[in-house]
Design an enzyme around this catalytic site. Sequence first.
Site, PDB file in Angstrom:
ATOM      1  N   HIS A  82      -3.112   3.958  -4.604  1.00 33.62           N
ATOM      2  CA  HIS A  82      -3.698   2.833  -3.867  1.00 33.62           C
ATOM      3  C   HIS A  82      -3.557   3.072  -2.373  1.00 33.62           C
ATOM      4  O   HIS A  82      -2.502   3.458  -1.901  1.00 33.62           O
ATOM      5  CB  HIS A  82      -2.984   1.526  -4.244  1.00 33.62           C
ATOM      6  CG  HIS A  82      -3.484   0.344  -3.476  1.00 33.62           C
ATOM      7  ND1 HIS A  82      -4.653  -0.304  -3.793  1.00 33.62           N
ATOM      8  CD2 HIS A  82      -2.995  -0.293  -2.382  1.00 33.62           C
ATOM      9  CE1 HIS A  82      -4.864  -1.291  -2.935  1.00 33.62           C
ATOM     10  NE2 HIS A  82      -3.870  -1.299  -2.068  1.00 33.62           N
ATOM     11  N   SER A 183       1.366  -8.870  -3.549  1.00 32.79           N
ATOM     12  CA  SER A 183      -0.071  -8.981  -3.806  1.00 32.79           C
ATOM     13  C   SER A 183      -0.646  -7.636  -4.253  1.00 32.79           C
ATOM     14  O   SER A 183      -1.346  -7.530  -5.270  1.00 32.79           O
ATOM     15  CB  SER A 183      -0.754  -9.471  -2.518  1.00 32.79           C
ATOM     16  OG  SER A 183      -2.142  -9.334  -2.583  1.00 32.79           O
TER      17      SER A 183
HETATM   18  N1  URA Z   1      -4.168  -6.457   0.621  1.00 33.91           N
HETATM   19  C1  URA Z   1      -3.869  -7.154  -0.491  1.00 33.91           C
HETATM   20  O1  URA Z   1      -4.332  -6.843  -1.580  1.00 33.91           O
HETATM   21  N2  URA Z   1      -3.056  -8.209  -0.376  1.00 33.91           N
HETATM   22  C2  URA Z   1      -2.522  -8.587   0.797  1.00 33.91           C
HETATM   23  O2  URA Z   1      -1.783  -9.550   0.815  1.00 33.91           O
HETATM   24  C3  URA Z   1      -2.850  -7.862   1.949  1.00 33.91           C
HETATM   25  C4  URA Z   1      -3.680  -6.783   1.826  1.00 33.91           C
END
Ligand code: URA
Length: 433
Positions: A82, A183
């Site tokens: 990622h 997140s």
């Molecule tokens: N990208 C995400 O997927 N979540 C975040 O909180 C910030 C960037």
Amino acid sequence: MRMYDLILKKRNGGELSKNEINFIVDNYTKGSIPDYQMAALLMAIYFQKMNARETSDLTMAMVNSGDVLDLSKIEGVKVDKHSTGGVGDTTTLVLAPMVASLGIPVAKMSGRGLGHTGGTIDKLESFEGFSVEMSKEKFIDNVNKIKIAVAGQTGDLAPADKKIYALRDVTATVDNISLIASSIMSKKIAAGADAIVLDVKVGDGAFMKTPEMAKELAEEMVSIGKNVGRKTVAVISDMDQPLGFAIGNALEVEEAIETLRGNGPKDLLELCLTLGSNMVVLSGHAKDEAEARKMLEKSIASGIALKKLKEFVNAQGGDASVIDDTSKLPKAKYIIPVKSEQDGIVSKINAENIGLVAMELGAGRATKDSIIDLAVGIVLNKKRGDKLKKGDIIAYVHANDLNKGEKAVKDILANYSIGNSFKDIPLVYDIIK
Ligand code: URA
Ligand code: CA
């Protein structure tokens, strides 16, 4: 349990238990906790922070708020990669076939781009006919047969994150390390990753503007991985100038093909080898990064990585003959050289603004519903540290609209700093394990 008491507890610096975090995430996702209470809690978290245990519990609560992809029918360790998002970041297009060509399963869920950073799916659609729509069975079958598949988001992955992220976006609570880390990790874990390699970008073209912030985020994500049983490695890499030369969908596909042929930009190749060797080690196919790097270099030299890209494009309905003849890729009507107005050394290229210039040409989406133009973008000819003379070409604008193209020329010039020295910024700052 009352949300009021939990807001008060966090506001006063207290620690939320796992039960309390599950209660909050479940009920907010269901709609029985209103936005105004969740917003107050997020602001309390922003100021009082969360510890590593709370952050891991929040991550898993968000994972469990929706579907978790079951990739157990795929043989081998599923390592996902990622990137926190950069400009001209062509790594996935190079890395995925390279790693898959070594027999390591690449089962990737990808997204479309928004704003100045491009999405892998958009780029792949430069191959005519290529599709990311497929059943879960086909996805698994493709990975077992040819070791690689890229699908669009299927199922309802981490819906709690989606709802919380949208609320953070309008309440000035995005930039908290625990909230960002949970997140990102919740989405990767819900997508079925056994192990995760993160590319945390740092610089003006990235979400994290300083190496210190990037390191903090990297450490937080690696700590979540450890706490929830997913081996995680984070590479901190430079995004203070665009990666490689090409920015734009078909232009980046061409750059990826060149890189797999062994003719790619040095920085793009080096970052792919660094990220890739960590993926190979986590998959259990090499004993250390040095051995993994040799395997990956050989996959390019022997042509198996390029051959894997052909198999992959073909398996998803795309025209793979493009790989042997890149003149078949979507092409822009106008290619306009950008010429330097002075002598000197490129001391800085503002990555974020260059990304925005490419977006305005049509390479990216200003809003979720914008239609992108696969052909347009920018190809840099000079990068940080390069010497130039007045009249030298620093970049090429690929445009389908002459007015937009001419504006882009001016904007690119305005975002190149030319002086008499430059600061040598490393491509890879650090690797956190
Ligand atoms: N990208 C995400 O997927 N979540 C975040 O909180 C910030 C960037
Ligand atoms: Ca690039």
